[in-house]
Design a protein around this motif. Sequence first.
Motif, PDB file in Angstrom:
ATOM      1  N   UNK A 139      11.038 -11.456  -2.944  1.00 22.84           N
ATOM      2  CA  UNK A 139      10.148 -10.917  -3.967  1.00 22.84           C
ATOM      3  C   UNK A 139       8.701 -11.318  -3.684  1.00 22.84           C
ATOM      4  N   UNK A 140       8.498 -12.527  -3.180  1.00 23.70           N
ATOM      5  CA  UNK A 140       7.152 -12.969  -2.815  1.00 23.70           C
ATOM      6  C   UNK A 140       6.592 -12.121  -1.684  1.00 23.70           C
ATOM      7  N   UNK A 141       7.452 -11.783  -0.721  1.00 22.81           N
ATOM      8  CA  UNK A 141       7.017 -10.938   0.386  1.00 22.81           C
ATOM      9  C   UNK A 141       6.634  -9.545  -0.114  1.00 22.81           C
ATOM     10  N   UNK A 142       7.424  -9.007  -1.061  1.00 26.57           N
ATOM     11  CA  UNK A 142       7.082  -7.704  -1.647  1.00 26.57           C
ATOM     12  C   UNK A 142       5.736  -7.762  -2.366  1.00 26.57           C
ATOM     13  N   UNK A 143       5.478  -8.867  -3.071  1.00 29.34           N
ATOM     14  CA  UNK A 143       4.198  -9.032  -3.747  1.00 29.34           C
ATOM     15  C   UNK A 143       3.070  -9.079  -2.719  1.00 29.34           C
ATOM     16  N   UNK A 144       3.283  -9.817  -1.647  1.00 33.33           N
ATOM     17  CA  UNK A 144       2.285  -9.919  -0.595  1.00 33.33           C
ATOM     18  C   UNK A 144       2.009  -8.554   0.028  1.00 33.33           C
ATOM     19  N   UNK A 145       3.055  -7.769   0.253  1.00 34.16           N
ATOM     20  CA  UNK A 145       2.886  -6.423   0.805  1.00 34.16           C
ATOM     21  C   UNK A 145       2.083  -5.541  -0.154  1.00 34.16           C
ATOM     22  N   UNK A 146       2.348  -5.652  -1.453  1.00 32.92           N
ATOM     23  CA  UNK A 146       1.601  -4.875  -2.435  1.00 32.92           C
ATOM     24  C   UNK A 146       0.125  -5.228  -2.421  1.00 32.92           C
ATOM     25  N   UNK A 147      -0.169  -6.518  -2.304  1.00 28.04           N
ATOM     26  CA  UNK A 147      -1.564  -6.955  -2.239  1.00 28.04           C
ATOM     27  C   UNK A 147      -2.200  -6.426  -0.954  1.00 28.04           C
ATOM     28  N   UNK A 148      -1.462  -6.452   0.159  1.00 30.42           N
ATOM     29  CA  UNK A 148      -1.995  -5.949   1.430  1.00 30.42           C
ATOM     30  C   UNK A 148      -2.314  -4.461   1.343  1.00 30.42           C
ATOM     31  N   UNK A 149      -1.460  -3.689   0.675  1.00 31.86           N
ATOM     32  CA  UNK A 149      -1.721  -2.257   0.501  1.00 31.86           C
ATOM     33  C   UNK A 149      -2.999  -2.055  -0.296  1.00 31.86           C
ATOM     34  N   UNK A 150      -3.167  -2.818  -1.370  1.00 31.28           N
ATOM     35  CA  UNK A 150      -4.377  -2.674  -2.186  1.00 31.28           C
ATOM     36  C   UNK A 150      -5.614  -3.139  -1.424  1.00 31.28           C
ATOM     37  N   UNK A 151      -5.469  -4.159  -0.582  1.00 34.82           N
ATOM     38  CA  UNK A 151      -6.588  -4.598   0.260  1.00 34.82           C
ATOM     39  C   UNK A 151      -6.979  -3.479   1.215  1.00 34.82           C
ATOM     40  N   UNK A 152      -5.991  -2.794   1.779  1.00 33.08           N
ATOM     41  CA  UNK A 152      -6.262  -1.671   2.684  1.00 33.08           C
ATOM     42  C   UNK A 152      -6.956  -0.552   1.919  1.00 33.08           C
ATOM     43  N   UNK A 153      -6.507  -0.259   0.704  1.00 38.68           N
ATOM     44  CA  UNK A 153      -7.156   0.766  -0.122  1.00 38.68           C
ATOM     45  C   UNK A 153      -8.608   0.392  -0.387  1.00 38.68           C
ATOM     46  N   UNK A 154      -8.851  -0.869  -0.625  1.00 37.08           N
ATOM     47  CA  UNK A 154     -10.209  -1.340  -0.865  1.00 37.08           C
ATOM     48  C   UNK A 154     -11.065  -1.142   0.382  1.00 37.08           C
ATOM     49  N   UNK A 155     -10.515  -1.458   1.552  1.00 40.76           N
ATOM     50  CA  UNK A 155     -11.247  -1.243   2.803  1.00 40.76           C
ATOM     51  C   UNK A 155     -11.583   0.228   2.978  1.00 40.76           C
ATOM     52  N   UNK A 156     -10.615   1.115   2.698  1.00 38.71           N
ATOM     53  CA  UNK A 156     -10.849   2.550   2.838  1.00 38.71           C
ATOM     54  C   UNK A 156     -11.939   3.011   1.881  1.00 38.71           C
ATOM     55  N   UNK A 157     -11.921   2.517   0.675  1.00 41.91           N
ATOM     56  CA  UNK A 157     -12.902   2.964  -0.308  1.00 41.91           C
ATOM     57  C   UNK A 157     -14.302   2.485   0.063  1.00 41.91           C
ATOM     58  N   UNK A 158     -14.403   1.314   0.732  1.00 41.57           N
ATOM     59  CA  UNK A 158     -15.714   0.855   1.170  1.00 41.57           C
ATOM     60  C   UNK A 158     -16.226   1.705   2.332  1.00 41.57           C
ATOM     61  N   UNK A 159     -15.309   2.182   3.191  1.00 40.66           N
ATOM     62  CA  UNK A 159     -15.696   3.035   4.317  1.00 40.66           C
ATOM     63  C   UNK A 159     -16.073   4.433   3.855  1.00 40.66           C
ATOM     64  N   UNK A 160     -15.378   4.934   2.859  1.00 41.20           N
ATOM     65  CA  UNK A 160     -15.594   6.298   2.374  1.00 41.20           C
ATOM     66  C   UNK A 160     -15.944   6.241   0.893  1.00 41.20           C
ATOM     67  N   UNK A 161     -17.215   6.466   0.529  1.00 36.62           N
ATOM     68  CA  UNK A 161     -17.614   6.350  -0.879  1.00 36.62           C
ATOM     69  C   UNK A 161     -16.895   7.324  -1.797  1.00 36.62           C
ATOM     70  N   UNK A 162     -16.275   8.382  -1.234  1.00 39.48           N
ATOM     71  CA  UNK A 162     -15.561   9.351  -2.078  1.00 39.48           C
ATOM     72  C   UNK A 162     -14.205   8.845  -2.524  1.00 39.48           C
ATOM     73  N   UNK A 163     -13.669   7.821  -1.839  1.00 35.14           N
ATOM     74  CA  UNK A 163     -12.361   7.250  -2.203  1.00 35.14           C
ATOM     75  C   UNK A 163     -12.534   6.318  -3.379  1.00 35.14           C
ATOM     76  N   UNK A 164     -11.694   6.472  -4.365  1.00 37.52           N
ATOM     77  CA  UNK A 164     -11.772   5.620  -5.564  1.00 37.52           C
ATOM     78  C   UNK A 164     -10.985   4.338  -5.348  1.00 37.52           C
ATOM     79  N   UNK A 165     -11.447   3.270  -5.982  1.00 36.11           N
ATOM     80  CA  UNK A 165     -10.679   2.022  -5.969  1.00 36.11           C
ATOM     81  C   UNK A 165      -9.453   2.185  -6.829  1.00 36.11           C
ATOM     82  N   UNK A 166      -8.396   1.501  -6.471  1.00 33.31           N
ATOM     83  CA  UNK A 166      -7.150   1.568  -7.267  1.00 33.31           C
ATOM     84  C   UNK A 166      -7.113   0.439  -8.245  1.00 33.31           C
TER      85      UNK A 166
END
Length: 166
Positions: A139-166
């Motif tokens: 379950x901890x690994x699943x939580x870590x994976x979820x955080x990693x996905x959101x970190x990736x989304x954050x990186x994408x949104x910083x690269x592309x101003x049209x992408x919204x933060x989740x």
Amino acid sequence: MSTSTVPNFPNVPNTVMPRPHDIGGQASTASTAERAPQAPVRLAHGLLAIRNADGSVTLQPTQPLTLQAEELEALVNDLAGLRASMDPPYPLDCPPLCALEPCYSPRHWVACDPLTGKILIFLRHHLFGWLGIVQTPEASLEMLKSVAVEMKNLEWSEDDPKRALH
């Protein structure tokens, strides 16, 4: 933790209940659908909690309360246990972010419990103090994976101003 299981609030699997203070009660055999009036439970600092037939709870102070921070914390813990036993239960899904009181960059502590093989996660919430979570390594690994996905989304949104933060 300052709470323990109390027999006054039956049919509540795996929840932490308010600890009794001076007033005891007998375990009820009534189902959740047919609640019988139950003996009051004395919460921290003399506050009585009375479970009503409709599932609500009446809180009745036996005297005016003047509380220090530690005493208020004990009462908050008791009330949280009481809420955990009520219907409707806490929703399984997270409410909208606008409905939450977020805690920005909380202090945290993480450890492995070698006796149980579980991961201990403690977060210091600015309203509720230290909140503990115990979960399996999976379950901890699943939580870590979820955080990693959101970190990736954050990186994408910083690269592309049209992408919204989740």
